[in-house]
Enzyme design. Structure first.
Site, mmCIF file in Angstrom:
data_model
loop_
_atom_site.group_PDB
_atom_site.id
_atom_site.type_symbol
_atom_site.label_atom_id
_atom_site.label_comp_id
_atom_site.label_asym_id
_atom_site.label_seq_id
_atom_site.Cartn_x
_atom_site.Cartn_y
_atom_site.Cartn_z
ATOM 1 N N GLU A 51 35.050 48.251 32.949
ATOM 2 C CA GLU A 51 35.668 47.098 32.615
ATOM 3 C C GLU A 51 35.036 46.107 32.279
ATOM 4 O O GLU A 51 33.947 45.353 32.414
ATOM 5 C CB GLU A 51 37.305 46.388 33.562
ATOM 6 C CG GLU A 51 38.222 45.449 32.399
ATOM 7 C CD GLU A 51 38.772 44.985 34.226
ATOM 8 O OE1 GLU A 51 38.488 44.878 34.918
ATOM 9 O OE2 GLU A 51 40.222 44.106 33.172
ATOM 10 N N LYS A 120 45.932 47.173 28.565
ATOM 11 C CA LYS A 120 45.936 46.660 29.806
ATOM 12 C C LYS A 120 47.697 46.507 30.040
ATOM 13 O O LYS A 120 47.772 45.962 29.427
ATOM 14 C CB LYS A 120 45.245 45.884 30.306
ATOM 15 C CG LYS A 120 45.346 45.406 31.929
ATOM 16 C CD LYS A 120 43.998 44.305 32.014
ATOM 17 C CE LYS A 120 43.981 44.266 33.654
ATOM 18 N NZ LYS A 120 42.812 43.673 33.472
ATOM 19 N N CYS A 161 41.993 48.733 35.949
ATOM 20 C CA CYS A 161 41.938 47.179 36.956
ATOM 21 C C CYS A 161 43.300 47.420 37.513
ATOM 22 O O CYS A 161 43.158 48.023 38.182
ATOM 23 C CB CYS A 161 40.836 46.253 36.424
ATOM 24 S SG CYS A 161 40.128 45.697 37.937
HETATM 25 N N1 LIG Z 1 40.392 42.730 36.325
HETATM 26 C C1 LIG Z 1 41.226 43.083 37.071
HETATM 27 O O1 LIG Z 1 42.246 43.239 36.951
HETATM 28 C C2 LIG Z 1 41.229 42.499 38.547
HETATM 29 C C3 LIG Z 1 41.623 42.972 39.505
HETATM 30 C C4 LIG Z 1 41.763 42.872 40.873
HETATM 31 O O2 LIG Z 1 40.579 42.392 41.780
HETATM 32 C C5 LIG Z 1 42.827 43.508 42.171
HETATM 33 O O3 LIG Z 1 42.896 42.391 43.141
HETATM 34 O O4 LIG Z 1 43.879 43.089 41.242
#
Ligand SMILES: NC(=O)CCC(=O)C(=O)O
Length: 285
Positions: A51, A120, A161
């Site tokens: 990411e 996303k 993520c």
């Molecule tokens: N970049 C993100 O989306 C981080 C996501 C994350 O750390 C989580 O705990 O879920």
């Protein structure tokens, strides 16, 4: 292992490129090209970047580093995919489109054609008192679509993520026939140790497929410190490849027969009570 062929190969190698990301965008792009080349030389047919591979991760950085697609960063990815004859999952970049910003992953095939673009869907807005408060929605908009693409090996589903926390999304990809889910991501030093591996294993076990997560390497001096630990989990729920937090490439051999074997042994797909519940993609009528 078959790299590419006319029939569906039953096994293939993927590479999770846990690269060091800096504030220097041209340097990040150059580094990504070099590591992708190395991953292809290591036998990977599908290579994924992390990411935000072209910019530091943070709401303040997104407007500054955002670019249109196609643009300079995706041009580099296109070239890298074609030159190395691989499927390249371009981690993510901050994307600008019509005055709005997105956290976007683009995928190129072996001839450098863009075959998928995932924005996303679930923005990382959390507040864990005394630990971490983050609000991607301060600068980003969510995407609205699920994204899966075909390869000569299997269909692959993409999430970015925080998307991994939403079990329904992975279930939908599984229902669409994906046998591998790839999540470029950048968990942090609070949720990383607690949830990163657990979520990767949970999505794999729930859906009896392979799941891989791809983080940037950790930079202790960055405002947002990434957990690292890019990881792959088998359809049995076992961690089959992982690493610590430094820059590295994690190679994973995917065996599609194992997916079928495990689904035959524990036949959740046929035992599911379709007459009583379902997970549905509302973007399709
Ligand atoms: N970049 C993100 O989306 C981080 C996501 C994350 O750390 C989580 O705990 O879920």
């Amino acid at each position: 292992m078959l790299k590419l062929g006319t029939t569906m190969a039953r096994s293939f190698r993927i590479a999770l490129v846990q690269m060091s990301v800096t504030a220097d965008k041209p340097a990040n792009l150059q580094r990504a090209s070099k590591l992708v080349k190395e991953a292809a030389a290591g036998g990977a047919s599908v290579v994924s970047l992390p990411e935000c591979f072209n910019s530091p991760y943070g709401t303040g950085y997104f407007p500054e580093y955002a670019e249109q697609i196609p643009g300079p960063s995706t041009d580099v990815l296109k070239k890298a995919a074609a030159e190395n004859n691989i499927f390249l999952v371009g981690g993510s970049i901050p994307e600008e489109d019509n005055g709005k910003l997105y956290n976007t992953c683009v995928v190129f095939n072996t001839t450098g054609e863009m075959i998928a673009k995932h924005r996303k869907m679930h923005l990382f807005d959390i507040d864990v008192p005394g630990k971490i408060t983050f609000k991607e929605s301060e600068t980003l908009c969510p995407g609205d679509n699920f994204t899966a693409f075909d390869t000569p090996f299997c269909k692959i589903g993409i999430g970015i993520c925080y998307d991994i926390r939403f079990a329904e999304m992975a279930q939908l990809y599984s229902k669409q026939g994906c046998k591998l889910l790839l999540y470029p991501g950048a968990f942090n030093m609070t949720t990383g140790p607690a949830h990163w591996e657990l979520l990767t294993r949970a999505r794999a076990l729930d859906n009896q497929l392979y799941v891989a997560t791809v983080s940037p390497a950790r930079d202790e001096k960055a405002k947002y410190v990434a957990w690292g630990h890019s990881t792959a989990v088998s359809p049995w729920g076992e961690v089959i490849a992982t690493c610590e937090h430094e820059e590295t490439i994690v190679y994973v051999d995917i065996d599609l027969d194992l997916v079928d074997q495990i689904r035959g042994q524990i036949p959740l797909t046929v035992q599911r009570r379709h007459d009583r519940y379902e997970v549905k993609d509302k973007t399709q009528s």
